[in-house]
Write a protein that holds these residues in place. Structure first.
Motif, PDB file in Angstrom:
ATOM      1  N   PRO A  36     -12.345   8.460  -3.685  1.00  0.00           N
ATOM      2  CA  PRO A  36     -11.616   7.280  -3.202  1.00  0.00           C
ATOM      3  C   PRO A  36     -10.866   7.600  -1.921  1.00  0.00           C
ATOM      4  CG  PRO A  36     -10.361   8.373  -4.928  1.00  0.00           C
ATOM      5  CD  PRO A  36     -11.670   9.118  -4.818  1.00  0.00           C
ATOM      6  N   ALA A  37     -10.455   6.566  -1.197  1.00  0.00           N
ATOM      7  CA  ALA A  37      -9.562   6.770  -0.060  1.00  0.00           C
ATOM      8  C   ALA A  37      -8.288   7.425  -0.564  1.00  0.00           C
ATOM      9  CB  ALA A  37      -9.252   5.439   0.614  1.00  0.00           C
ATOM     10  N   LEU A  38      -7.825   8.455   0.121  1.00  0.00           N
ATOM     11  CA  LEU A  38      -6.694   9.240  -0.353  1.00  0.00           C
ATOM     12  C   LEU A  38      -5.366   8.647   0.132  1.00  0.00           C
ATOM     13  CD1 LEU A  38      -8.205  12.797   0.109  1.00  0.00           C
ATOM     14  CD2 LEU A  38      -8.026  11.451  -1.995  1.00  0.00           C
ATOM     15  N   PRO A  39      -4.263   8.961  -0.544  1.00  0.00           N
ATOM     16  CA  PRO A  39      -2.976   8.321  -0.250  1.00  0.00           C
ATOM     17  C   PRO A  39      -2.561   8.364   1.219  1.00  0.00           C
ATOM     18  CG  PRO A  39      -2.810   9.635  -2.253  1.00  0.00           C
ATOM     19  CD  PRO A  39      -4.162   9.892  -1.677  1.00  0.00           C
ATOM     20  N   GLN A  40      -2.666   9.523   1.840  1.00  0.00           N
ATOM     21  CA  GLN A  40      -2.185   9.629   3.223  1.00  0.00           C
ATOM     22  C   GLN A  40      -3.056   8.823   4.182  1.00  0.00           C
ATOM     23  OE1 GLN A  40      -1.685  13.777   4.050  1.00  0.00           O
ATOM     24  NE2 GLN A  40       0.198  13.891   2.878  1.00  0.00           N
ATOM     25  N   ALA A  41      -4.356   8.747   3.898  1.00  0.00           N
ATOM     26  CA  ALA A  41      -5.239   7.929   4.733  1.00  0.00           C
ATOM     27  C   ALA A  41      -4.893   6.448   4.571  1.00  0.00           C
ATOM     28  CB  ALA A  41      -6.698   8.186   4.360  1.00  0.00           C
ATOM     29  N   LEU A  42      -4.589   6.053   3.341  1.00  0.00           N
ATOM     30  CA  LEU A  42      -4.214   4.657   3.111  1.00  0.00           C
ATOM     31  C   LEU A  42      -2.889   4.321   3.776  1.00  0.00           C
ATOM     32  CD1 LEU A  42      -5.213   3.904  -0.595  1.00  0.00           C
ATOM     33  CD2 LEU A  42      -6.185   2.946   1.483  1.00  0.00           C
ATOM     34  N   ALA A  43      -1.919   5.231   3.688  1.00  0.00           N
ATOM     35  CA  ALA A  43      -0.619   4.986   4.320  1.00  0.00           C
ATOM     36  C   ALA A  43      -0.799   4.800   5.826  1.00  0.00           C
ATOM     37  CB  ALA A  43       0.337   6.141   4.028  1.00  0.00           C
ATOM     38  N   LYS A  44      -1.652   5.617   6.421  1.00  0.00           N
ATOM     39  CA  LYS A  44      -1.924   5.491   7.862  1.00  0.00           C
ATOM     40  C   LYS A  44      -2.573   4.143   8.166  1.00  0.00           C
ATOM     41  CE  LYS A  44      -4.223   7.887  11.685  1.00  0.00           C
ATOM     42  NZ  LYS A  44      -5.061   9.070  12.073  1.00  0.00           N
ATOM     43  N   LYS A  45      -3.486   3.726   7.309  1.00  0.00           N
ATOM     44  CA  LYS A  45      -4.150   2.433   7.483  1.00  0.00           C
ATOM     45  C   LYS A  45      -3.146   1.291   7.384  1.00  0.00           C
ATOM     46  CE  LYS A  45      -7.497  -0.625   5.231  1.00  0.00           C
ATOM     47  NZ  LYS A  45      -8.448  -0.786   4.102  1.00  0.00           N
TER      48      LYS A  45
ATOM     49  N   ARG B 230      -0.034   1.326   8.081  1.00  0.00           N
ATOM     50  CA  ARG B 230       0.815   1.305   9.276  1.00  0.00           C
ATOM     51  C   ARG B 230       0.066   0.724  10.484  1.00  0.00           C
ATOM     52  NH1 ARG B 230       2.128   6.510   7.381  1.00  0.00           N
ATOM     53  NH2 ARG B 230       0.844   7.493   9.010  1.00  0.00           N
ATOM     54  N   SER B 231      -1.171   1.162  10.655  1.00  0.00           N
ATOM     55  CA  SER B 231      -1.905   0.769  11.863  1.00  0.00           C
ATOM     56  C   SER B 231      -2.540  -0.617  11.746  1.00  0.00           C
ATOM     57  CB  SER B 231      -2.989   1.802  12.178  1.00  0.00           C
ATOM     58  OG  SER B 231      -3.929   1.885  11.113  1.00  0.00           O
ATOM     59  N   GLU B 232      -3.098  -0.918  10.580  1.00  0.00           N
ATOM     60  CA  GLU B 232      -3.840  -2.170  10.422  1.00  0.00           C
ATOM     61  C   GLU B 232      -2.941  -3.339  10.029  1.00  0.00           C
ATOM     62  OE1 GLU B 232      -7.688  -3.509   7.789  1.00  0.00           O
ATOM     63  OE2 GLU B 232      -7.656  -1.493   8.642  1.00  0.00           O
ATOM     64  N   TYR B 233      -1.926  -3.061   9.211  1.00  0.00           N
ATOM     65  CA  TYR B 233      -1.058  -4.136   8.734  1.00  0.00           C
ATOM     66  C   TYR B 233       0.345  -4.076   9.331  1.00  0.00           C
ATOM     67  CZ  TYR B 233      -4.835  -4.257   5.309  1.00  0.00           C
ATOM     68  OH  TYR B 233      -6.077  -4.317   4.715  1.00  0.00           O
ATOM     69  N   LEU B 234       0.570  -3.101  10.206  1.00  0.00           N
ATOM     70  CA  LEU B 234       1.838  -2.957  10.949  1.00  0.00           C
ATOM     71  C   LEU B 234       3.041  -2.840  10.010  1.00  0.00           C
ATOM     72  CD1 LEU B 234       1.185  -5.566  13.785  1.00  0.00           C
ATOM     73  CD2 LEU B 234       0.658  -3.124  13.756  1.00  0.00           C
ATOM     74  N   LEU B 235       2.857  -2.156   8.902  1.00  0.00           N
ATOM     75  CA  LEU B 235       3.952  -1.942   7.967  1.00  0.00           C
ATOM     76  C   LEU B 235       4.772  -0.728   8.374  1.00  0.00           C
ATOM     77  CD1 LEU B 235       2.194  -2.568   4.522  1.00  0.00           C
ATOM     78  CD2 LEU B 235       3.480  -4.189   5.923  1.00  0.00           C
ATOM     79  N   SER B 236       5.991  -0.657   7.874  1.00  0.00           N
ATOM     80  CA  SER B 236       6.866   0.466   8.189  1.00  0.00           C
ATOM     81  C   SER B 236       6.402   1.729   7.481  1.00  0.00           C
ATOM     82  CB  SER B 236       8.299   0.151   7.752  1.00  0.00           C
ATOM     83  OG  SER B 236       8.366   0.079   6.330  1.00  0.00           O
TER      84      SER B 236
ATOM     85  N   VAL C  59      -4.497  -8.316  -2.380  1.00  0.00           N
ATOM     86  CA  VAL C  59      -3.663  -9.464  -2.003  1.00  0.00           C
ATOM     87  C   VAL C  59      -3.843  -9.807  -0.530  1.00  0.00           C
ATOM     88  CG1 VAL C  59      -1.281 -10.280  -1.735  1.00  0.00           C
ATOM     89  CG2 VAL C  59      -1.959  -9.120  -3.842  1.00  0.00           C
ATOM     90  N   VAL C  60      -3.848  -8.782   0.335  1.00  0.00           N
ATOM     91  CA  VAL C  60      -3.923  -9.069   1.778  1.00  0.00           C
ATOM     92  C   VAL C  60      -5.306  -9.549   2.210  1.00  0.00           C
ATOM     93  CG1 VAL C  60      -2.022  -7.533   2.404  1.00  0.00           C
ATOM     94  CG2 VAL C  60      -4.373  -6.643   2.367  1.00  0.00           C
ATOM     95  N   GLU C  61      -6.275  -9.521   1.315  1.00  0.00           N
ATOM     96  CA  GLU C  61      -7.550 -10.164   1.604  1.00  0.00           C
ATOM     97  C   GLU C  61      -7.400 -11.688   1.654  1.00  0.00           C
ATOM     98  OE1 GLU C  61     -10.426  -8.965  -1.254  1.00  0.00           O
ATOM     99  OE2 GLU C  61     -10.588  -6.893  -0.514  1.00  0.00           O
ATOM    100  N   HIS C  62      -6.293 -12.205   1.044  1.00  0.00           N
ATOM    101  CA  HIS C  62      -6.095 -13.648   0.916  1.00  0.00           C
ATOM    102  C   HIS C  62      -4.910 -14.166   1.718  1.00  0.00           C
ATOM    103  CE1 HIS C  62      -8.970 -13.633  -2.454  1.00  0.00           C
ATOM    104  NE2 HIS C  62      -8.347 -12.546  -2.877  1.00  0.00           N
ATOM    105  N   THR C  63      -4.224 -13.296   2.461  1.00  0.00           N
ATOM    106  CA  THR C  63      -3.056 -13.740   3.212  1.00  0.00           C
ATOM    107  C   THR C  63      -2.878 -12.914   4.487  1.00  0.00           C
ATOM    108  OG1 THR C  63      -0.652 -14.056   3.158  1.00  0.00           O
ATOM    109  CG2 THR C  63      -1.535 -12.222   1.875  1.00  0.00           C
ATOM    110  N   PRO C  64      -2.416 -13.545   5.571  1.00  0.00           N
ATOM    111  CA  PRO C  64      -2.099 -12.793   6.781  1.00  0.00           C
ATOM    112  C   PRO C  64      -0.658 -12.292   6.793  1.00  0.00           C
ATOM    113  CG  PRO C  64      -1.937 -15.128   7.254  1.00  0.00           C
ATOM    114  CD  PRO C  64      -2.344 -15.014   5.805  1.00  0.00           C
ATOM    115  N   HIS C  65       0.108 -12.631   5.753  1.00  0.00           N
ATOM    116  CA  HIS C  65       1.525 -12.266   5.700  1.00  0.00           C
ATOM    117  C   HIS C  65       1.671 -10.892   5.043  1.00  0.00           C
ATOM    118  CE1 HIS C  65       2.362 -16.332   6.983  1.00  0.00           C
ATOM    119  NE2 HIS C  65       1.727 -16.829   5.928  1.00  0.00           N
ATOM    120  N   TYR C  66       1.318  -9.844   5.803  1.00  0.00           N
ATOM    121  CA  TYR C  66       1.237  -8.495   5.249  1.00  0.00           C
ATOM    122  C   TYR C  66       2.606  -7.972   4.805  1.00  0.00           C
ATOM    123  CZ  TYR C  66      -3.177  -8.877   7.811  1.00  0.00           C
ATOM    124  OH  TYR C  66      -4.382  -9.309   8.309  1.00  0.00           O
TER     125      TYR C  66
END
Length: 481
Positions: free
Chosen positions: A301-310, A312-318, A338-345
């Motif tokens: 599976p996608a690993l935690p640190q790769a997901l955290a980076k995603k 931040r970069s894709e959803y502009l989260l802190s 959830v974010v597949e159904h909303t732009p409010h990340y």
């Protein structure tokens, strides 16, 4: 101990973590690995090492070891064999332990941790497979020790770092990351209380600037992350105290007393040659093809640190939100659904780390969560101003869990949609101000913070249906008059 004296020395720490692999059967036979059975019921002639028995390697355990090695960026050894590690202990029924110490299946690699100075890659020496011993129990009988061999033969991986850690805090962070990783990969439940994840800490000190390693002490079988930190802190202080007093440090194996947060010696440390390793004659060597390893890599599976980076970069989260969302596999997967159904990340992150997380904590992690599309619809109602977050989280969300109806339908049925009609709002605002003439006078004298009190009163009068933004605007207009 003074800070100046403490800073005179550098701690050098290596950790050995034993993780019990989540297979249904043992490493070399079909005996169950289930926890909590009656003592000595999950045993067979193979577990007990009876003459003439022939062990067979558990393929799933090999698969799990490779998964962990790939996740840690290790080199996977294609040619493998098991060795016998010879020593006597009452809960070791065969008089030896089958291990890969001399030929680890995974070599090198690293695990990333967060430190005060930023990310650090903790270098690994190896990850190898071995079987567990049984369990000695000393508190059931006043005169005898009891032996439970249910755990004997359970498959383990031992994750061995280089002497690459330099504080109890770094060790704490590392064990936390390993536990998260094995749970994420679903190869170990990480339950330290049940013994499925255990840690041994090798600790030494040296003067800052020196490169030669000092005499090390091993603290065995630390069964909580807190205990890992406490034991290392105590050992560092103890060793500095010995050196400063002109005494020498003995190479020992020690144990940790959680009641006093101290360690105590149990024996002088053995050397590797004391175990007389040799290839196990009953277990054939096994070869891992490149295709077999690659198939396991593709299935990771996608690993935690790769997901955290995603995140931040894709959803502009802190950094904080990304870290919290990727801390647990089910949480990360639910957020992505959830974010597949909303732009409010950001709103989705707030909901999942807020009301959804609280619901899971109260109901249990195994509880079913609402359809992600319905959570996205609830977020949309809040973002569109049709519901306040307070009403949505405290009233609509529990009803949504119970019924799986659409949030808009629930809001209409419960008469909770926010009112933005100016006539209704003006009536509630006027009523709120008329009820508190003294506070109105104070506001007009400069106590502008009272606006929150008035908004709260309107919220009560409207039973949460008044749009707080419009209410604030109307209040400010009327209070200027």
């Amino acid at each position: 101990m003074t800070k100046e004296l403490y800073s005179k020395y550098e701690a050098v720490i290596g950790l050995e973590i034993h993780a019990q692999l989540a297979t249904e059967s043992k490493l070399f036979c079909g005996d169950s690995t289930a926890f909590g059975a009656e003592p000595n019921t999950h045993v067979s002639p193979v577990t007990l090492g009876h003459p003439g028995t022939l062990p067979v390697t558990n393929r799933k355990a090999v698969d799990y070891a490779i998964r962990l090695g790939l996740a840690c960026d290790c080199t996977i050894e294609q040619h493998n064999y098991f060795a016998r590690k010879n020593y006597f202990y009452p809960d070791l029924p065969k008089g030896y332990q089958v291990s890969q110490h001399t030929t680890p299946i995974c070599k090198g690699g690293h695990v990333a941790i967060k430190t005060a100075d930023g990310e650090k890659l903790v270098q690994l020496n190896r990850i190898h497979m071995e079987e567990d011993a049984g369990k000695s129990i000393h508190d059931l009988d006043d005169n005898n020790s009891c032996i439970d061999l249910n755990r004997a033969g359970t498959p383990l991986v031992e994750i061995v770092t280089e002497p690459d850690l330099h504080s109890a805090e770094e060790a704490w962070q590392y064990v936390t990351e390993i536990r998260k990783l094995v749970r994420w990969l679903e190869i170990c439940d990480g339950n330290m209380e049940e013994g499925s994840l255990r840690c041994d800490a090798n600790v030494s000190i040296r003067l800052r600037g020196e490169t030669k390693l000092g005499t090390k002490v091993e603290v065995k079988n630390l069964n909580s992350i807190r205990n890992v930190k406490k034991a290392i802190e105590f050992e560092i202080d103890r060793m500095i105290g010995l050196v400063e007093a002109g005494e020498s440090i003995r190479q020992q194996t020690r144990s940790f007393d959680a009641a006093t947060d101290t360690t105590f010696a149990i024996r002088d440390k053995e050397e590797a040659n004391d175990y007389r390793y040799f290839p196990d004659p009953d277990l054939a060597p096994f070869h891992l093809t490149a295709a077999f390893i690659e198939d396991i890599r593709k299935d990771l599976p996608a690993l935690p640190q790769a997901l955290a980076k995603k995140f931040r970069s894709e959803y502009l989260l802190s950094e904080y939100d990304s870290s919290q969302l990727s801390d647990e596999k089910t949480t990360a997967a639910y957020f992505e659904s959830v974010v597949e159904h909303t732009p409010h990340y950001k709103a989705a992150a707030n909901w999942i780390l807020g009301p959804v997380k609280q619901y899971r904590n109260e109901a249990g992690e195994a509880v079913s969560l609402p359809d992600p599309a319905l959570i996205a619809a609830l977020i949309a109602l809040v973002e569109e101003g049709k519901l306040s977050f307070s009403v949505a989280s405290s009233k609509i969300f529990p009803a949504l869990i119970a019924s799986e109806k659409h949030p808009l339908q629930l809001a209409e049925e419960m008469n909770l949609l926010q009112v933005s009609n100016s006539d209704d709002l003006n009536q509630w605002v006027a009523a709120a101000l008329n009820a508190m003439p003294e506070k109105v006078a104070e506001y007009k004298k400069g106590k502008k913070g009272l606006i929150g009190l008035f908004v709260g009163e309107v919220k009560k009068l409207s039973k949460g249906k008044a749009d707080p933004k419009l209410v604030t605007q109307l209040l400010e207009e009327q209070l200027k008059a």
